[in-house]
Design an enzyme around this catalytic site. Sequence first.
Site, PDB file in Angstrom:
ATOM      1  N   TYR A 231      64.302  -5.459  48.339  1.00  0.00           N
ATOM      2  CA  TYR A 231      64.459  -5.706  49.778  1.00  0.00           C
ATOM      3  C   TYR A 231      63.950  -7.102  50.104  1.00  0.00           C
ATOM      4  O   TYR A 231      64.534  -7.810  50.931  1.00  0.00           O
ATOM      5  CB  TYR A 231      63.685  -4.653  50.568  1.00  0.00           C
TER       6      TYR A 231
ATOM      7  N   GLU B  21      57.166  -4.770  38.903  1.00  0.00           N
ATOM      8  CA  GLU B  21      55.870  -4.086  38.984  1.00  0.00           C
ATOM      9  C   GLU B  21      55.859  -2.721  38.304  1.00  0.00           C
ATOM     10  O   GLU B  21      54.802  -2.174  38.045  1.00  0.00           O
ATOM     11  CB  GLU B  21      55.438  -3.967  40.453  1.00  0.00           C
TER      12      GLU B  21
ATOM     13  N   ASP C  71      32.190   6.498  42.170  1.00  0.00           N
ATOM     14  CA  ASP C  71      32.270   5.639  43.362  1.00  0.00           C
ATOM     15  C   ASP C  71      30.931   5.540  44.079  1.00  0.00           C
ATOM     16  O   ASP C  71      30.447   4.444  44.389  1.00  0.00           O
ATOM     17  CB  ASP C  71      33.331   6.148  44.351  1.00  0.00           C
TER      18      ASP C  71
ATOM     19  N   LYS D 211      40.309   1.831  41.529  1.00  0.00           N
ATOM     20  CA  LYS D 211      39.386   2.659  40.724  1.00  0.00           C
ATOM     21  C   LYS D 211      38.988   1.987  39.399  1.00  0.00           C
ATOM     22  O   LYS D 211      37.825   2.015  39.018  1.00  0.00           O
ATOM     23  CB  LYS D 211      40.058   4.006  40.436  1.00  0.00           C
TER      24      LYS D 211
ATOM     25  N   LYS E  14      51.396  20.008  38.156  1.00  0.00           N
ATOM     26  CA  LYS E  14      51.339  19.714  39.586  1.00  0.00           C
ATOM     27  C   LYS E  14      52.450  18.755  39.944  1.00  0.00           C
ATOM     28  O   LYS E  14      52.525  17.711  39.306  1.00  0.00           O
ATOM     29  CB  LYS E  14      49.995  19.075  39.944  1.00  0.00           C
TER      30      LYS E  14
END
Length: 543
Positions: free
Chosen positions: A95, A190, A247, A399, A535
């Site tokens: 795009y 990417e 974290d 992360k 999942k």
Amino acid sequence: MAATNGELPPEPHKLFDTILVLDFGSQYTHLITRRLRELNIYSEMLPCTQKLADLEWKPKGVILSGGPYSVYEEGAPHVDPAVFELDVPILGICYGLQEIAWHHGKNVLAGEKREYGHAILDVHRHTGKQAHADRLFQGLEDDMEVWMSHGDKLSHLPTDFITLATTKNSPFAGIAHEEKEYYGIQFHPEVTHTKRGVHLLKNFAVDICKAQQNWTMEEFVGKEIARIRALVGEKGQVIGAVSGGVDSTVAAKLMKEAIGDRFHAIMVDNGVMRLNEAKIVKETLTAGLGINLTVVDASERFLGKLKGVTDDPEKKRKIIGNTFIEIFQEKAKEIAEAAHGSEREGEIEWLLQGTLYPDVIESISFKGPSATIKTHHNVGGLLEGMHLKLIEPLRELFKDEVRALGTTMGIPEYLVWRHPFPGPGLAIRILGEVTPEQVRIAQEADHIFIEEIKAAGLYRDISQAYAALLPVKAVGVMGDKRVHAQVIALRAVQTTDFMTAECYPFDFKFLNRVSTRIVNEVHGVCRVLYEVTSKPPGTIEME
Ligand code: GLN
């Protein structure tokens, strides 16, 4: 109060060369930012609606992402035309390419053929005055393998542009402006399906934009500590919850390095943590990392509230969440009162939050012309009557960067590489009522499973693993005696984003070994199952 000199301390986009990624709503936009970070180039994403005059920093280059719209449609999103006045290189992806072409002559239309999946690019090389444009494909094969996902196409080359690459279906799979540093590619560099896509992004960011590859956690740590100090001031105090997860541990260690004991960490032991967890975390954080930590043992209070809750799993989550806030608030007030009036230190004004960059991306990504953009939630209001401001030292990090930062600051490997653990803890892995006896069984079984996974060298290969306790009993024979005992379900998954996941393909001997140990060592269990649902439709946790 905030910065001592009255000015806010600089953020990474002012300290590091930054590539700005403008998001048109593609599901891959965040990957562009990640790939650049992996190249040690700092990159930030903003929505395509960003007004460039409002930007208080100047990027080294701009990437326009893909998106689900068609540039020629009424109401399609368009970039602020000021981007073409910034005088920095621009790369349009899919795009983004069409957007550059649209800006230079409205020459995009629906193609007869959609193009999804692999394609072979035919890269053209140039000479003379056009040769500079070849830098985008420098070092890449003439028949590069790429991945496409589009239906629209350029009707013709915009004025002053040249063709860099073609495919069978796309005569303008790569274009560049003859003089200005505007580039467009129809494929997605990417995604990993474009095997050498990262090389192309590096060509753009390093060779064309001249961005330095100095974004490393070694560089970040010192700058971030200085930023926290400036933000909090010489007396300011900060409070925050820690869980033993990567974290919160990394965020707490940063605060400790920046302001020492003026950072107050609170760990609430809710009684549904892993085996010996509260003790181990306490030791690591205090003796190991020097963090000013208060542990509140609230096991009985939590387990008391969970008693008899069997119907709705959501209820467990709510009870644990609300009780946690209650207790954190009580303790925070105590600490604040104790701190009040001390000459050396000011009031507690700040609340530490372990927000990561994916949360920020989620809250600012472009959801389409009609969708309202979510405002970023302010948890400062969470602690009643304390009116704390938020401090989020990890909000620019992915992360893997948090892990690298943890390693840089000397946090032990077992904490840095830890599997995620849910806030409601074992309560949502114990199906049915949570009682002290059920907690014991779940903790012991889980401990054995994880110990065996580590011993087999599989821990880092697996994204998340645990033992769940099912609310049923089965018959077994143990020592020639008939028993009627409980059933453990093991769960281990592999995933990169936790949105989709596959069950881990253990070999059978491994499962056998774990099952033997659990049945022998955990009193009250006579059977072990392996849960194989992926999942979706399953979730990673059981409740
Ligand atoms: N909607 C545009 C097309 O179909 C762009 C698609 C994209 O950016 N992936 O060509």
